[in-house]
Design an enzyme around this catalytic site. Structure first.
Site, PDB file in Angstrom:
ATOM      1  N   ASN A  95      -9.918   0.463   0.244  1.00 32.77           N
ATOM      2  CA  ASN A  95      -8.936   0.328   1.325  1.00 32.77           C
ATOM      3  C   ASN A  95      -9.527   0.706   2.679  1.00 32.77           C
ATOM      4  O   ASN A  95     -10.183   1.743   2.801  1.00 32.77           O
ATOM      5  CB  ASN A  95      -7.743   1.260   1.068  1.00 32.77           C
ATOM      6  N   VAL A  96      -9.216  -0.107   3.675  1.00 34.64           N
ATOM      7  CA  VAL A  96      -9.695   0.156   5.037  1.00 34.64           C
ATOM      8  C   VAL A  96      -8.537  -0.090   5.999  1.00 34.64           C
ATOM      9  O   VAL A  96      -8.021  -1.215   6.071  1.00 34.64           O
ATOM     10  CB  VAL A  96     -10.881  -0.770   5.401  1.00 34.64           C
ATOM     11  N   HIS A 124      -9.501   4.786  -1.712  1.00 33.12           N
ATOM     12  CA  HIS A 124      -8.817   4.787  -0.410  1.00 33.12           C
ATOM     13  C   HIS A 124      -9.707   5.496   0.610  1.00 33.12           C
ATOM     14  O   HIS A 124     -10.657   6.181   0.256  1.00 33.12           O
ATOM     15  CB  HIS A 124      -7.480   5.525  -0.527  1.00 33.12           C
ATOM     16  N   GLY A 150      -8.357   8.359   6.905  1.00 35.01           N
ATOM     17  CA  GLY A 150      -8.677   8.651   8.301  1.00 35.01           C
ATOM     18  C   GLY A 150     -10.132   9.063   8.455  1.00 35.01           C
ATOM     19  O   GLY A 150     -10.948   8.830   7.574  1.00 35.01           O
ATOM     20  N   ASP A 201       0.859  -1.190   0.000  1.00 29.64           N
ATOM     21  CA  ASP A 201       0.000   0.000   0.000  1.00 29.64           C
ATOM     22  C   ASP A 201       0.902   1.249   0.000  1.00 29.64           C
ATOM     23  O   ASP A 201       1.892   1.302   0.742  1.00 29.64           O
ATOM     24  CB  ASP A 201      -0.871  -0.040   1.267  1.00 29.64           C
ATOM     25  N   HIS A 202       0.557   2.233  -0.801  1.00 28.02           N
ATOM     26  CA  HIS A 202       1.295   3.506  -0.852  1.00 28.02           C
ATOM     27  C   HIS A 202       2.811   3.325  -0.921  1.00 28.02           C
ATOM     28  O   HIS A 202       3.548   3.849  -0.074  1.00 28.02           O
ATOM     29  CB  HIS A 202       0.936   4.414   0.330  1.00 28.02           C
TER      30      HIS A 202
HETATM   31  P1  13P Z   1      -8.614   4.620   6.122  1.00 22.61           P
HETATM   32  O1  13P Z   1      -7.608   4.627   7.215  1.00 22.61           O
HETATM   33  O2  13P Z   1      -9.404   5.861   6.074  1.00 22.61           O
HETATM   34  O3  13P Z   1      -9.473   3.404   6.156  1.00 22.61           O
HETATM   35  O4  13P Z   1      -7.813   4.584   4.739  1.00 22.61           O
HETATM   36  C1  13P Z   1      -7.005   3.477   4.477  1.00 22.61           C
HETATM   37  C2  13P Z   1      -6.312   3.581   3.179  1.00 22.61           C
HETATM   38  O5  13P Z   1      -6.798   4.192   2.241  1.00 22.61           O
HETATM   39  C3  13P Z   1      -5.029   2.886   3.055  1.00 22.61           C
HETATM   40  O6  13P Z   1      -4.391   3.166   1.856  1.00 22.61           O
END
Ligand code: 13P
Length: 278
Positions: free
Chosen positions: A226-227, A204, A178, A82-83
């Site tokens: 994404n969570v 996301h 977030g 991720d990222h």
């Molecule tokens: P949240 O923390 O808002 O669920 O976002 C997670 C995310 O997008 C990880 O890339």
């Protein structure tokens, strides 16, 4: 079964009209909780980790932990970076046998984003699925926030996807990392992005979006949501409640197992909200 490629998760979700949850792990409790829930619902899933969260263990430990638990599981799951904000992060995740990669050069200029993301495409080859980001998603992840956030410009989408050759596109259409109180999908903008390219889309910031909005995303070509914050909160809250209930609690395994259950509940609910038919 062994970890599958991100391609397999995308294909099966697309064929079945499903949206894959992509749940961030950090440690063994989170991993166990995610996979317990995935087994209950049977929906293909991404388990992912961002470079900020490998500080404790390293990519190899995350791979070993996830792969070992999945060996007992019949549901297809891909392990995703991720990222990945740098090509070094991409290289490290590939070296640890991750099966799906995100390159995030979304804060760079359009041209630099294309060049960096295309380089990540070369590194992944065709077997590993690649997610790239166009438009920079705002909000904080592990205290990291982009210097500036921007929405995805539908006019750039087709050129970007063609030039990079990505398999998934993360878009910034009102979603925020977030718990930003104003996080809302702009469905008109999402529709214009969708019309610009057939590439599977990624949203996301799944924790802060209203459930009613999450349940509509499949109709807009979204294949991955994404969570992260929800899972982290579930674990920290569970430990906090155990301590508050009994400051002399010394059964770490009991508290850890309660945290696994709390995480599994959150993950199961998110998968069902994303896929009302499941
Ligand atoms: P949240 O923390 O808002 O669920 O976002 C997670 C995310 O997008 C990880 O890339």
């Amino acid at each position: 079964m062994p970890l599958v490629s991100g391609h397999d998760v995308i294909r099966e979700c697309t064929d079945r009209g499903l949206v894959a949850g992509a749940f961030n792990t950090t440690n063994i409790e989170t991993t166990m909780g995610i996979i317990d829930a995935v087994e209950r619902v049977g929906v293909p899933t991404f388990i992912q980790v961002a470079p900020t969260n490998v500080a404790l263990s390293g990519y190899e430990y995350i791979f070993d932990m996830v792969a070992r638990r999945l060996a007992e599981t019949a549901v297809p799951v891909a392990l995703h970076l991720d990222h990945g904000k740098s090509l070094d992060a991409v290289e490290s995740a590939l070296a640890a046998d991750f099966t799906s990669i995100m390159i995030d050069a979304s804060e760079e200029s359009f041209e630099e984003n294309v060049a960096t993301s295309a380089r990540a495409r070369e590194m992944c080859g065709s077997a590993i699925a690649l997610e790239a980001e166009l438009g920079s998603i705002g909000g904080k992840e592990d205290d990291v926030a982009p210097e500036y956030a921007s929405t995805t410009d539908p006019a750039q989408v087709a050129d970007f996807v063609t030039a990079v050759g990505c398999d998934m596109l993360a878009v910034s259409v009102g979603n925020v990392h977030g718990y930003a109180p104003n996080a809302r999908i702009d469905f008109d903008l999402l529709e214009r992005v969708r019309a610009a390219s057939a590439v599977p889309l990624v949203i996301h910031g799944g924790s802060g979006l209203p459930e009613e909005q999450l349940g509509r995303l499949a109709a807009f070509g979204v294949v991955k949501v994404n969570v992260a914050s929800d899972l982290r909160n579930a674990m920290i809250r569970s430990f906090g409640e155990a301590y508050a209930a009994n400051p002399n609690e010394n059964s770490l395994i009991r508290v850890s197992l309660d945290a696994v259950s709390a995480i599994a509940e959150v993950v199961e609910r998110r998968i069902r909200v994303l896929n009302p038919s499941v």
